[in-house]
Design an enzyme around this catalytic site. Structure first.
Site, PDB file in Angstrom:
ATOM      1  N   GLY A  31      17.453 -24.411  -1.068  1.00 56.22           N
ATOM      2  CA  GLY A  31      16.624 -25.216  -0.080  1.00 56.22           C
ATOM      3  C   GLY A  31      17.226 -26.071   0.848  1.00 56.22           C
ATOM      4  O   GLY A  31      18.114 -26.790   0.249  1.00 56.22           O
ATOM      5  N   GLY A  33      15.800 -28.224   3.131  1.00 50.13           N
ATOM      6  CA  GLY A  33      15.000 -29.099   3.609  1.00 50.13           C
ATOM      7  C   GLY A  33      15.588 -30.379   3.571  1.00 50.13           C
ATOM      8  O   GLY A  33      16.720 -30.580   3.303  1.00 50.13           O
ATOM      9  N   GLU A 195      -4.287 -36.292  11.181  1.00 50.90           N
ATOM     10  CA  GLU A 195      -3.217 -36.099  12.396  1.00 50.90           C
ATOM     11  C   GLU A 195      -3.680 -35.051  13.291  1.00 50.90           C
ATOM     12  O   GLU A 195      -3.718 -34.993  14.529  1.00 50.90           O
ATOM     13  CB  GLU A 195      -1.862 -36.239  12.075  1.00 50.90           C
ATOM     14  CG  GLU A 195      -1.594 -37.432  11.347  1.00 50.90           C
ATOM     15  CD  GLU A 195       0.068 -37.608  10.971  1.00 50.90           C
ATOM     16  OE1 GLU A 195       0.570 -38.702  10.668  1.00 50.90           O
ATOM     17  OE2 GLU A 195       0.544 -36.426  10.709  1.00 50.90           O
ATOM     18  N   GLN A 340      10.965 -39.217   2.833  1.00 48.99           N
ATOM     19  CA  GLN A 340      11.933 -40.405   2.376  1.00 48.99           C
ATOM     20  C   GLN A 340      12.359 -39.961   0.789  1.00 48.99           C
ATOM     21  O   GLN A 340      13.409 -40.467   0.429  1.00 48.99           O
ATOM     22  CB  GLN A 340      11.399 -41.722   2.528  1.00 48.99           C
ATOM     23  CG  GLN A 340      11.715 -42.460   3.721  1.00 48.99           C
ATOM     24  CD  GLN A 340      13.371 -42.296   3.818  1.00 48.99           C
ATOM     25  OE1 GLN A 340      14.009 -42.927   2.940  1.00 48.99           O
ATOM     26  NE2 GLN A 340      13.921 -42.175   4.933  1.00 48.99           N
TER      27      GLN A 340
END
Ligand SMILES: Cc1cc2nc3c(=O)[nH]c(=O)nc-3n(C[C@H](O)[C@H](O)[C@H](O)COP(=O)(O)OP(=O)(O)OC[C@H]3O[C@@H](n4cnc5c(N)ncnc54)[C@H](O)[C@@H]3O)c2cc1C
Length: 444
Positions: A31, A33, A195, A340
């Protein structure tokens, strides 16, 4: 497809064109990410070969995916090639492959690489950072009608659906079909749903104003549905009330406490009523990528691997799960699935492994430092919650914009996004209004 076992002999340790083999320990990170890249970077000075494997060649800054879906930004502006890690970090290699299996006993993973087939790759340490995927709560058949938002292609699919709906509304002669095309339903009122709904409302009211003679895009009906009691349930109730009010001012209809029963080509059935809609978007649930489960640990309701306070998997020495794929408890509460937390977990595990490689031990368990939670609701309005601090409005919007610009993966992303935002902010225009394929009506 061939299967070759790569064992621990140095000459057999090369995987998918990796740099020449060495005697050093190999850390395999699955991964690229937020969590995977943070782990790789924390290992930059380690005496180890770091192998990052991802099925995509790019890292995505997911917090701005909704802006690609609503034509504010183009895909390249929020993505960065994972391969750049090889140029920046001497002990790192990057492989484009999908990891399909793990064998803890033989300390190998199985990966499928395009044009190569299936290979087994040996590891000394394994860091699984494979994130989440959309979950339709046992109704996978909804997926074909209601795309989720997780990848750049999802964002482009959604953008195409939205822009096509306005075009088809403008061409159809059928009044009820026009209404269906101009009805947009978003299922799930978490940050992504909020959003996306606000950005879509702004696009309909401002960006598309005057662009169509036969329809008025501002009359589009945008419905945000959620089975829960309120929007943004992770935020304080007061902020969630303010966000609902703001969404309503933008023209979004917020329906909470309403469960979706069916999604099909004609729209949704929710709370017992049918809502005809050509564009249903799924912003509700997420589930961990299946790899977390394959490691053998207990998992939570969303398939996240339960890890110990050092983010290790029980009974699997040297195996860690980090980021969204991990279920980490702290002070009796789950650490949230946000960027985070993923970065901090990846960094922590990278440091822990680097220490172990030096023959030392990291005794301090992982601790998440909460920098706050933010959501933006259209132009000039955002909410922020950090400890006891709860703010909303224009200043919070500015903080949101600065934090997001600074968090983008590379300088060129920051410059490009900044330029697009300024253009969009002052003109109301969106530069990525592309429909790559000609839109089609359901019957033709
Ligand atoms: C639309 C959206 C908006 C968001 N907005 C915010 C926000 O505003 N603020 C915030 O803090 N967080 C936000 N998040 C959450 C945040 O993006 C995640 O918490 C974060 O990305 C988790 O990082 P990760 O490294 O665990 O997983 P990811 O960043 O998802 O990375 C996982 C990587 O693993 C790769 N992968 C998966 N399976 C395999 C496999 N089998 N083989 C090889 N590679 C594999 C994937 O290709 C991917 O590159 C948002 C998420 C989404 C989807």
């Amino acid at each position: 497809m061939s299967a070759i076992l790569v064992n621990n002999l140095p000459e057999q340790r090369m995987a998918f064109g990796e740099a020449p083999p060495s005697e050093r320990k190999r850390v395999v990170i699955v991964g690229g990410g937020f969590a995977g890249l943070a782990a790789a970077r924390a290992l930059r000075h380690a005496d180890a070969d770091v192998l990052v494997i991802d099925r995509r060649n790019h890292h995505i800054f997911q917090p701005l995916l909704y802006q690609v879906a609503t034509a504010v930004l183009s895909p390249a502006e929020i993505a960065a090639p994972i391969r750049q890690l090889e140029a920046k970090q001497r002990n790192a290699s990057v492989v484009l492959a999908e990891v399909t299996g793990v064998d803890i006993a033989s300390r190998t993973i199985e990966a499928f690489a395009p044009g190569v087939g299936v290979r087994k790759i040996a590891f000394d340490y394994l860091v699984v950072a494979t994130g989440m995927r959309p979950s339709y709560f046992g109704h996978d058949e909804f997926a074909q009608f209601a795309p989720g938002l997780k990848s750049l292609s999802d964002a482009e699919t959604i953008r195409t659906k939205i822009l096509s709906a306005f075009e088809l509304a403008a061409t159809t002669e059928d009044e009820s079909e026009r209404t269906r095309q101009m009805t947009f339903v978003l299922v799930g009122a978490g940050p992504t749903g909020v959003e996306l709904a606000a950005s879509l409302a702004q696009m309909a009211k401002v960006t598309l104003r005057g662009n169509f003679r036969r329809i008025d895009p501002a009359k589009a009906s945008i419905i945000l549905l959620d089975a829960g009691e309120r929007v943004l349930p992770a935020f304080a109730e007061r902020l969630s009330r303010r966000v609902t009010k703001h969404l309503e001012e933008l023209g979004v209809k917020v329906l909470t406490g309403v469960k979706v029963e069916t999604v099909d080509e004609q729209g949704v059935v929710a709370g017992g009523s049918r809502i005809p809609s050509a564009t249903v978007l799924w912003t509700a649930g997420v589930a961990a990528s299946p790899l977390a489960k394959m490691l053998g640990p207990k998992t939570d309701h969303a398939g996240r691997a339960l890890v110990d306070p050092f983010l290790k998997v029980a009974n699997a020495p040297g195996v860690f799960v980090v980021g969204d794929a991990a279920s980490v408890m702290q002070d009796g509460r789950a650490v949230p699935g946000v960027a985070q937390a993923a970065i901090q977990q990846g960094r922590y595990v990278g440091r822990l492994i680097a220490k172990e490689l030096k023959g030392r031990e990291l005794r301090r368990p992982f601790r998440y430092f909460d920098r706050g939670n933010m959501a933006v609701v259209g132009k000039n309005y955002a909410v922020l919650e950090r400890g006891w601090l709860r703010t909303s409005g224009f200043l919070t919007f500015l903080v949101w914009a600065i934090v997001h610009i600074l968090s983008l993966p590379q300088l060129q992303n920051r410059l490009r996004v900044q330029r697009q935002w300024l253009w969009s902010y002052f003109t109301g225009q969106r530069s990525s209004r592309l429909i790559p394929e000609p839109p089609r009506m359901p019957n033709g």
